[in-house]
Design a protein around this motif. Structure first.
Motif, PDB file in Angstrom:
ATOM      1  N   UNK A  56      16.501  77.550  66.582  1.00 50.16           N
ATOM      2  CA  UNK A  56      16.132  76.472  67.510  1.00 50.16           C
ATOM      3  C   UNK A  56      15.322  75.422  66.770  1.00 50.16           C
ATOM      4  N   UNK A  57      14.367  75.867  65.968  1.00 48.05           N
ATOM      5  CA  UNK A  57      13.550  74.923  65.199  1.00 48.05           C
ATOM      6  C   UNK A  57      14.408  74.126  64.228  1.00 48.05           C
ATOM      7  N   UNK A  58      15.369  74.790  63.569  1.00 48.75           N
ATOM      8  CA  UNK A  58      16.271  74.085  62.652  1.00 48.75           C
ATOM      9  C   UNK A  58      17.107  73.065  63.419  1.00 48.75           C
ATOM     10  N   UNK A  59      17.617  73.466  64.579  1.00 47.20           N
ATOM     11  CA  UNK A  59      18.437  72.556  65.380  1.00 47.20           C
ATOM     12  C   UNK A  59      17.612  71.346  65.829  1.00 47.20           C
ATOM     13  N   UNK A  60      16.378  71.590  66.260  1.00 42.52           N
ATOM     14  CA  UNK A  60      15.511  70.490  66.667  1.00 42.52           C
ATOM     15  C   UNK A  60      15.197  69.578  65.482  1.00 42.52           C
ATOM     16  N   UNK A  61      14.980  70.184  64.326  1.00 41.41           N
ATOM     17  CA  UNK A  61      14.691  69.408  63.123  1.00 41.41           C
ATOM     18  C   UNK A  61      15.886  68.531  62.760  1.00 41.41           C
ATOM     19  N   UNK A  62      17.064  69.123  62.762  1.00 43.02           N
ATOM     20  CA  UNK A  62      18.280  68.371  62.412  1.00 43.02           C
ATOM     21  C   UNK A  62      18.549  67.290  63.449  1.00 43.02           C
ATOM     22  N   UNK A  63      18.372  67.639  64.715  1.00 43.39           N
ATOM     23  CA  UNK A  63      18.581  66.652  65.779  1.00 43.39           C
ATOM     24  C   UNK A  63      17.620  65.483  65.627  1.00 43.39           C
ATOM     25  N   UNK A  64      16.380  65.762  65.311  1.00 45.73           N
ATOM     26  CA  UNK A  64      15.384  64.717  65.110  1.00 45.73           C
ATOM     27  C   UNK A  64      15.764  63.829  63.927  1.00 45.73           C
ATOM     28  N   UNK A  65      16.176  64.449  62.824  1.00 45.26           N
ATOM     29  CA  UNK A  65      16.582  63.680  61.639  1.00 45.26           C
ATOM     30  C   UNK A  65      17.798  62.810  61.948  1.00 45.26           C
ATOM     31  N   UNK A  66      18.756  63.363  62.714  1.00 51.57           N
ATOM     32  CA  UNK A  66      19.950  62.584  63.069  1.00 51.57           C
ATOM     33  C   UNK A  66      19.575  61.384  63.936  1.00 51.57           C
ATOM     34  N   UNK A  67      18.673  61.597  64.868  1.00 47.90           N
ATOM     35  CA  UNK A  67      18.240  60.492  65.723  1.00 47.90           C
ATOM     36  C   UNK A  67      17.574  59.388  64.898  1.00 47.90           C
ATOM     37  N   UNK A  68      16.713  59.784  63.979  1.00 45.80           N
ATOM     38  CA  UNK A  68      16.045  58.805  63.118  1.00 45.80           C
ATOM     39  C   UNK A  68      17.060  58.075  62.241  1.00 45.80           C
ATOM     40  N   UNK A  69      18.031  58.803  61.720  1.00 48.81           N
ATOM     41  CA  UNK A  69      19.040  58.187  60.866  1.00 48.81           C
ATOM     42  C   UNK A  69      19.895  57.207  61.675  1.00 48.81           C
ATOM     43  N   UNK A  70      20.275  57.589  62.890  1.00 49.47           N
ATOM     44  CA  UNK A  70      21.049  56.687  63.745  1.00 49.47           C
ATOM     45  C   UNK A  70      20.264  55.418  64.053  1.00 49.47           C
ATOM     46  N   UNK A  71      18.973  55.593  64.307  1.00 51.93           N
ATOM     47  CA  UNK A  71      18.118  54.436  64.588  1.00 51.93           C
ATOM     48  C   UNK A  71      18.048  53.519  63.369  1.00 51.93           C
ATOM     49  N   UNK A  72      17.864  54.081  62.182  1.00 57.83           N
ATOM     50  CA  UNK A  72      17.794  53.274  60.962  1.00 57.83           C
ATOM     51  C   UNK A  72      19.124  52.581  60.684  1.00 57.83           C
ATOM     52  N   UNK A  73      20.242  53.286  60.924  1.00 54.72           N
ATOM     53  CA  UNK A  73      21.557  52.666  60.731  1.00 54.72           C
ATOM     54  C   UNK A  73      21.764  51.516  61.709  1.00 54.72           C
ATOM     55  N   UNK A  74      21.336  51.682  62.931  1.00 55.85           N
ATOM     56  CA  UNK A  74      21.446  50.626  63.924  1.00 55.85           C
ATOM     57  C   UNK A  74      20.633  49.408  63.492  1.00 55.85           C
ATOM     58  N   UNK A  75      19.407  49.648  63.024  1.00 54.07           N
ATOM     59  CA  UNK A  75      18.560  48.539  62.578  1.00 54.07           C
ATOM     60  C   UNK A  75      19.196  47.842  61.371  1.00 54.07           C
ATOM     61  N   UNK A  76      19.674  48.626  60.418  1.00 54.28           N
ATOM     62  CA  UNK A  76      20.313  48.029  59.229  1.00 54.28           C
ATOM     63  C   UNK A  76      21.574  47.262  59.613  1.00 54.28           C
ATOM     64  N   UNK A  77      22.341  47.793  60.500  1.00 50.97           N
ATOM     65  CA  UNK A  77      23.572  47.120  60.928  1.00 50.97           C
ATOM     66  C   UNK A  77      23.257  45.807  61.626  1.00 50.97           C
ATOM     67  N   UNK A  78      22.243  45.805  62.460  1.00 51.37           N
ATOM     68  CA  UNK A  78      21.847  44.568  63.162  1.00 51.37           C
ATOM     69  C   UNK A  78      21.271  43.553  62.185  1.00 51.37           C
ATOM     70  N   UNK A  79      20.545  43.992  61.169  1.00 48.78           N
ATOM     71  CA  UNK A  79      20.011  43.057  60.175  1.00 48.78           C
ATOM     72  C   UNK A  79      21.151  42.412  59.398  1.00 48.78           C
ATOM     73  N   UNK A  80      22.157  43.169  59.064  1.00 48.56           N
ATOM     74  CA  UNK A  80      23.298  42.647  58.305  1.00 48.56           C
ATOM     75  C   UNK A  80      24.168  41.733  59.159  1.00 48.56           C
ATOM     76  N   UNK A  81      24.181  41.951  60.450  1.00 42.87           N
ATOM     77  CA  UNK A  81      24.980  41.117  61.339  1.00 42.87           C
ATOM     78  C   UNK A  81      24.369  39.729  61.503  1.00 42.87           C
ATOM     79  N   UNK A  82      23.067  39.620  61.387  1.00 45.68           N
ATOM     80  CA  UNK A  82      22.391  38.344  61.598  1.00 45.68           C
ATOM     81  C   UNK A  82      22.461  37.541  60.378  1.00 45.68           C
TER      82      UNK A  82
END
Length: 82
Positions: A56-82
């Protein structure tokens, strides 16, 4: 004749006392065995709980990392679009 009956009853009484003692010993032995088995089962159950907790802890850790990575990708994608 009465003496023979008395001797027979005394012998039967002694045998019953011996049987009672044997049954008591057997009861104590079985109780100890069940306590040992119960302790082992509780230990095994606890191992499963610890294993599941780490998963459960590993799953929560991975889920948290995935969420952070998705957020960073979204920010990077929006910066490149502008």
């Amino acid at each position: 004749m009465e003496k023979q009956i008395l001797n027979l009853l005394t012998e039967m009484n002694n045998e019953m006392k011996g049987m009672k003692s044997d049954i008591h010993s057997l009861r104590s032995e079985m109780h100890n065995r069940f306590d040992t088995i119960e302790a082992k089962l509780e230990g095994v159950g606890n191992q499963f709980e610890l294993t599941n907790e780490s998963r459960i802890n590993e799953r929560d850790f991975i889920s948290s990392k995935m969420s952070k990575m998705e957020k960073e990708l979204y920010i990077l994608k929006n910066k490149n679009s502008n």
